[in-house]
Design an enzyme around this catalytic site. Sequence first.
Site, PDB file in Angstrom:
ATOM      1  N   HIS A  37       0.851  -1.187   0.000  1.00 45.13           N
ATOM      2  CA  HIS A  37       0.000   0.000   0.000  1.00 45.13           C
ATOM      3  C   HIS A  37       0.894   1.247   0.000  1.00 45.13           C
ATOM      4  O   HIS A  37       2.091   1.149   0.260  1.00 45.13           O
ATOM      5  CB  HIS A  37      -0.908   0.017   1.234  1.00 45.13           C
ATOM      6  CG  HIS A  37      -0.122   0.111   2.517  1.00 45.13           C
ATOM      7  ND1 HIS A  37       0.373  -1.002   3.159  1.00 45.13           N
ATOM      8  CD2 HIS A  37       0.287   1.185   3.240  1.00 45.13           C
ATOM      9  CE1 HIS A  37       1.052  -0.619   4.238  1.00 45.13           C
ATOM     10  NE2 HIS A  37       1.018   0.700   4.300  1.00 45.13           N
ATOM     11  N   HIS A 119       5.458   6.026  -1.033  1.00 47.31           N
ATOM     12  CA  HIS A 119       6.219   4.830  -1.385  1.00 47.31           C
ATOM     13  C   HIS A 119       5.436   3.579  -1.003  1.00 47.31           C
ATOM     14  O   HIS A 119       4.457   3.657  -0.260  1.00 47.31           O
ATOM     15  CB  HIS A 119       7.570   4.828  -0.660  1.00 47.31           C
ATOM     16  CG  HIS A 119       7.426   4.689   0.821  1.00 47.31           C
ATOM     17  ND1 HIS A 119       7.113   5.768   1.641  1.00 47.31           N
ATOM     18  CD2 HIS A 119       7.506   3.608   1.635  1.00 47.31           C
ATOM     19  CE1 HIS A 119       7.022   5.348   2.883  1.00 47.31           C
ATOM     20  NE2 HIS A 119       7.249   4.041   2.920  1.00 47.31           N
TER      21      HIS A 119
END
EC number: 3.1.4.58
Length: 176
Positions: A37, A119
């Site tokens: 995620h 990220h």
Amino acid sequence: MPRLFTAIEIPPEVGLGLSLLRGGLSGARWIDPENYHVTLRFVGDVDDATARDIMLMLGQVRRPAFDLTLDGIDQFGGHKPRAVFAAVKANAALMELQAEQERIMQRLGLGAERNFKPHVTLARLRDASSRQVADYLAMRGPYRSPTFHVPRFVLFSSRDSVGGGPYLVEAAYPLL
């Protein structure tokens, strides 16, 4: 209430591509692909009343859906690497969504988050040398995902664990 954070889910086909980057790095604890995620805002451990307020306020977010691309593999920690991640290509819609969530959390009395660097964490590192990580990045650094559509963001919960999941979607918020 468990530990909370908001995030963008990674589609299974992109997760599959990321999972092919696993391996070849001693001391790495690889994240399971179903737990990939992009964290938007870490909330932490909050009481039930605060969790309800967060869920209510997030439901008022009105932002357009957008597309994302992961572009490059890097590491956090400098000379003492602690994580390997896939970077998110610069995206104004993502930054605006995150900034709105940051404002919401601060209005609810939660402290400010540090600088946002979007990220996808691929592995957490323990005792990996900076040389090993540099070699890993040299081999896999040019990674680029297919562009994918982001139709929603979610409020995840996680149990206190070593990290990397399992995560549970507590609420999902569609984007326009």
